[in-house]
Every structure is written in C-alpha cells, then in structure tokens.
Design a protein around this motif. Structure first.
Motif, PDB file in Angstrom:
ATOM      1  N   CYS A 176     -15.240  -9.723   7.492  1.00  0.00           N
ATOM      2  CA  CYS A 176     -16.085  -8.590   7.870  1.00  0.00           C
ATOM      3  C   CYS A 176     -15.451  -7.259   7.520  1.00  0.00           C
ATOM      4  CB  CYS A 176     -16.426  -8.650   9.353  1.00  0.00           C
ATOM      5  SG  CYS A 176     -17.428 -10.078   9.790  1.00  0.00           S
ATOM      6  N   GLY A 177     -14.894  -7.171   6.307  1.00  0.00           N
ATOM      7  CA  GLY A 177     -14.600  -5.874   5.738  1.00  0.00           C
ATOM      8  C   GLY A 177     -15.901  -5.226   5.315  1.00  0.00           C
ATOM      9  N   ILE A 317     -18.452   4.605   7.189  1.00  0.00           N
ATOM     10  CA  ILE A 317     -17.311   5.522   7.101  1.00  0.00           C
ATOM     11  C   ILE A 317     -16.728   5.766   8.488  1.00  0.00           C
ATOM     12  CG2 ILE A 317     -16.509   7.801   6.388  1.00  0.00           C
ATOM     13  CD1 ILE A 317     -18.843   7.898   4.418  1.00  0.00           C
ATOM     14  N   THR A 318     -15.441   5.462   8.635  1.00  0.00           N
ATOM     15  CA  THR A 318     -14.748   5.720   9.902  1.00  0.00           C
ATOM     16  C   THR A 318     -13.689   6.809   9.770  1.00  0.00           C
ATOM     17  OG1 THR A 318     -13.184   3.917   9.446  1.00  0.00           O
ATOM     18  CG2 THR A 318     -15.122   3.393  10.793  1.00  0.00           C
ATOM     19  N   GLU A 331      -2.570   2.465   5.155  1.00  0.00           N
ATOM     20  CA  GLU A 331      -2.180   1.948   6.472  1.00  0.00           C
ATOM     21  C   GLU A 331      -3.407   1.680   7.340  1.00  0.00           C
ATOM     22  OE1 GLU A 331       0.340   4.907   8.121  1.00  0.00           O
ATOM     23  OE2 GLU A 331       1.985   4.563   6.722  1.00  0.00           O
ATOM     24  N   LEU A 332      -4.388   2.548   7.268  1.00  0.00           N
ATOM     25  CA  LEU A 332      -5.578   2.414   8.104  1.00  0.00           C
ATOM     26  C   LEU A 332      -6.368   1.142   7.791  1.00  0.00           C
ATOM     27  CD1 LEU A 332      -6.875   6.101   8.069  1.00  0.00           C
ATOM     28  CD2 LEU A 332      -6.150   4.819  10.102  1.00  0.00           C
ATOM     29  N   LEU A 333      -6.316   0.694   6.545  1.00  0.00           N
ATOM     30  CA  LEU A 333      -7.119  -0.459   6.147  1.00  0.00           C
ATOM     31  C   LEU A 333      -6.750  -1.725   6.905  1.00  0.00           C
ATOM     32  CD1 LEU A 333      -7.514  -0.134   2.270  1.00  0.00           C
ATOM     33  CD2 LEU A 333      -9.035   0.666   4.078  1.00  0.00           C
ATOM     34  N   ASN A 338     -12.909   1.088   9.030  1.00  0.00           N
ATOM     35  CA  ASN A 338     -13.868   0.434   8.152  1.00  0.00           C
ATOM     36  C   ASN A 338     -13.729   1.091   6.782  1.00  0.00           C
ATOM     37  OD1 ASN A 338     -15.823  -1.337   7.391  1.00  0.00           O
ATOM     38  ND2 ASN A 338     -17.497  -0.329   8.468  1.00  0.00           N
ATOM     39  N   LYS A 339     -14.634   1.965   6.400  1.00  0.00           N
ATOM     40  CA  LYS A 339     -14.472   2.648   5.128  1.00  0.00           C
ATOM     41  C   LYS A 339     -13.670   3.941   5.317  1.00  0.00           C
ATOM     42  CE  LYS A 339     -15.797   0.789   1.299  1.00  0.00           C
ATOM     43  NZ  LYS A 339     -14.736   0.526   0.294  1.00  0.00           N
TER      44      LYS A 339
END
Length: 352
Positions: A176-177, A317-318, A331-333, A338-339
C-alpha cells in the motif's frame, strides 16, 4: 541551477547549486519544474540496491522521474507543445522507431531510456526533455497533481492489463505505497465488490482502510481470508503485487481463484521461483507484468478521469519539501509518509 545528482555508483545523491542550464535540442522542450514527486525507485537509486543497479544508469545524471512544470522554450522542430503550457512528463523515453514502437508498444521500446536514469530528470529547477514524453495537463488539474500522474498511471495500467478483472469481483492489492493505494482507489471506483489490501505498515493500512479496503497484515492468514470473502468463487478474481516483497507472490498465487489473474508491479531484488505446473498450468492463472504506463492511452484515460472530478489524487501528498531536503525526503519514505513532493522553484500556491 539547483539539482539532485547521482554522480557515481554507491550510496547517496548530491544536492548542487551550480548545474549548467539544459541544452534545448530541435525536438526538445525546456520545462521549469514545478513539482517532482519522490518515488520508491528514487530511494532504490539513493541506496544503490541491486534493483537500482539493474537499470544500468548513465552517470552522472539528474534523478527524478515523476515531474510536472511549465514550458519555457521549445526546439525549432517541436509542433505539439508551446511556451506557457502546463505539462506532466512520461518517464519512459521511447525511440519511436523500433519494432515495439512501430506496433504500438512504445512503453516497451527495445531502446528504452528512462528519465532520471539515462536522461536528466526532474529533481532540478529546469529540465530539457524530448517532445515525445511531454503531456499537456487538463486545465482543472493542478501542477501538484500533475507530478503524481506518472505513478498513478502505473496503477491504471495494471488494472487495464488484467482486463479490469476486478469489476464486480474480488481484488487483492499487496503493498500500500502510492501505486497500491491508487490501485485500491481505482478498483473501488470501477466497481469491485471487495478490495483486500495487504500491508505491514499500520500507517498505510489505515489509509487503505479509509479508501474502503479490507486490510490485512502479511502475517495474517491471507489465503483463508480471501477465500472466505470470495465464497463460491474460490479466491480473488485478480491480485496486484506492488510490494516487491519476495514472499508476496506465492501468497497471491494461492489466493486467486482458478482462471484468475495476477499482475506484478513491484520489482523484487531477487529471483522468485514459481510452480508453473501448480499455478499456471493446473490452476490456469494468467500472470502479467507492468513496467510503466501504456503510451499514450494511459495518459489519455487518466487525464479524463482527473478532469471529470471522479478521480482525485491530491490526498496522496503528505509532505511538501524544497529540493535541498532530498535526503530527508528519502528518510520519510520509510515512515509515516505517502507521497513526498519536492518543489525545485518553491512550494506552489493553492491554485497551482
């Protein structure tokens, strides 16, 4: 000009402030990059995984392949694009002359080059690309959303590759990417009776559930759950494998019904054995793969869906970051994101 460069094999990428301006050829289009979304593949390139190395990058290269922007200049032989046009970019650069291109399969060109790998990409303030990969955005589609269309198009192509087998039926999405989440969203939009999402990350499971999916952790008894939900069908009508986890495909081959479909999207980092006799021959499963979008039908269909208002991608978009924050974007990924979208020329206003 500011840009993110992959200079050499190995871990990392470099933010630089003095990249030379792009050269605009006769058939090229110069884009002022408005938004460039960070993809899981960009993380693979950053970490220099075996999956990344298999792309055979032409280094040094400006990375970034999910891009939107405004046209600044066009080459003398460009006929379909004009300065001022708001555009998104296809990431596959076909030769337009090989056998596959000539029979309508430009998405699988024999001489394929990829934006951000073999051609300078969109993690830069400006980029020059062939006219053939430039797509005009509908007036109602923002530049932010334009940067999401490349990845969303992968999900739409996957559904199309299955023959939209999930319409009225049971769909399983593994991973669920962003691509998996759009596959869930589209499956719901196109009338699936049940969408079952498999995801280890609780944050992403929650997003999938908010879209209407029934969510499972990979440690759950996925096959039993799918068979229970599907009733007399005996399994899911179609499963989409987006995670690239080596353990995912065997589970999906068990979970789909006889004569069902499995579509693979994620690129595993190692080879995965398949019991051909059990699944392909005796069970009659059709196994298909997806690499990018179909040129150009996917873009046409996705553009119409967005323009109609029936499909929205902005919720993906987050995080919105500046180009110099690329390391943080990577790092956030791996966390609660999310995006993650980079804005090489500054974050856009709401109406852009």
């Amino acid at each position: 000009m500011e840009a993110i460069i992959k200079n050499r094999p190995g871990h990392g990428a470099e933010f630089i402030k003095d990249l030379s301006e792009p050269i605009v050829g006769k058939r090229d289009v110069l884009i002022e990059v408005a938004a460039a979304s960070v993809c899981g593949t960009d993380r693979e390139l950053y970490e220099w995984t075996p999956s990344a190395q298999a792309f055979n990058l032409e280094l040094p290269v400006v990375i970034g392949h999910e891009v939107s922007g405004t046209v600044l200049e066009v080459g003398s032989d460009v006929t379909t694009i004009a300065p001022g046009d708001r555009v998104a970019l296809e990431s596959h650069v076909p030769c337009l002359d090989c056998y596959q291109c000539r029979i309508g399969n430009a998405h699988n060109c024999l001489n394929m080059r990829i934006l951000g790998m073999h051609v300078n990409g969109g993690f830069a303030q400006r980029t020059a690309v062939p006219e053939s990969i430039v797509v005009k955005l509908p007036e109602s589609v923002s530049l932010e959303v334009g940067s999401l269309m490349e990845s969303a198009g992968v999900a739409l192509t996957a559904l199309a590759r299955s023959g939209f087998a999930g319409v009225g039926g049971v769909v399983v999405v593994s991973g669920c990417g962003p691509v998996g989440l759009v596959a869930i969203q589209l499956s719901m939009l196109f009338g699936a009776s049940h969408v079952i999402a498999i995801e280890p990350n609780p944050y992403r499971r929650a997003i999938a559930e908010s879209l209407g999916a029934q969510v499972l952790d990979p440690s759950d008894d996925v096959v039993d759950y799918v068979r229970t939900v599907s009733g007399r069908r005996g399994g899911a009508d179609v499963a989409f494998e987006v995670s690239a986890a080596p353990s995912a495909l065997p589970t999906l081959l068990e979970a789909v019904r006889r004569e069902g479909d499995v579509v693979t999207i994620g690129h595993p980092g190692s080879k995965i054995p398949i019991d051909i006799a059990a699944y392909i021959n005796k069970k009659g499963i059709t196994l298909r793969g997806v690499f990018g979008r179909r040129l150009w039908s996917t873009w046409e269909d996705l553009s119409h869906l967005l323009a109609s208002g029936r499909l929205d991608l902005s919720w993906l978009i987050t995080h919105r970051l500046n180009l110099r924050d690329f390391d943080h974007a990577i790092e956030l990924l791996t966390g609660e994101a999310n995006k993650v979208v980079l804005f090489p020329n500054g974050v856009l206003s709401d109406n852009q």
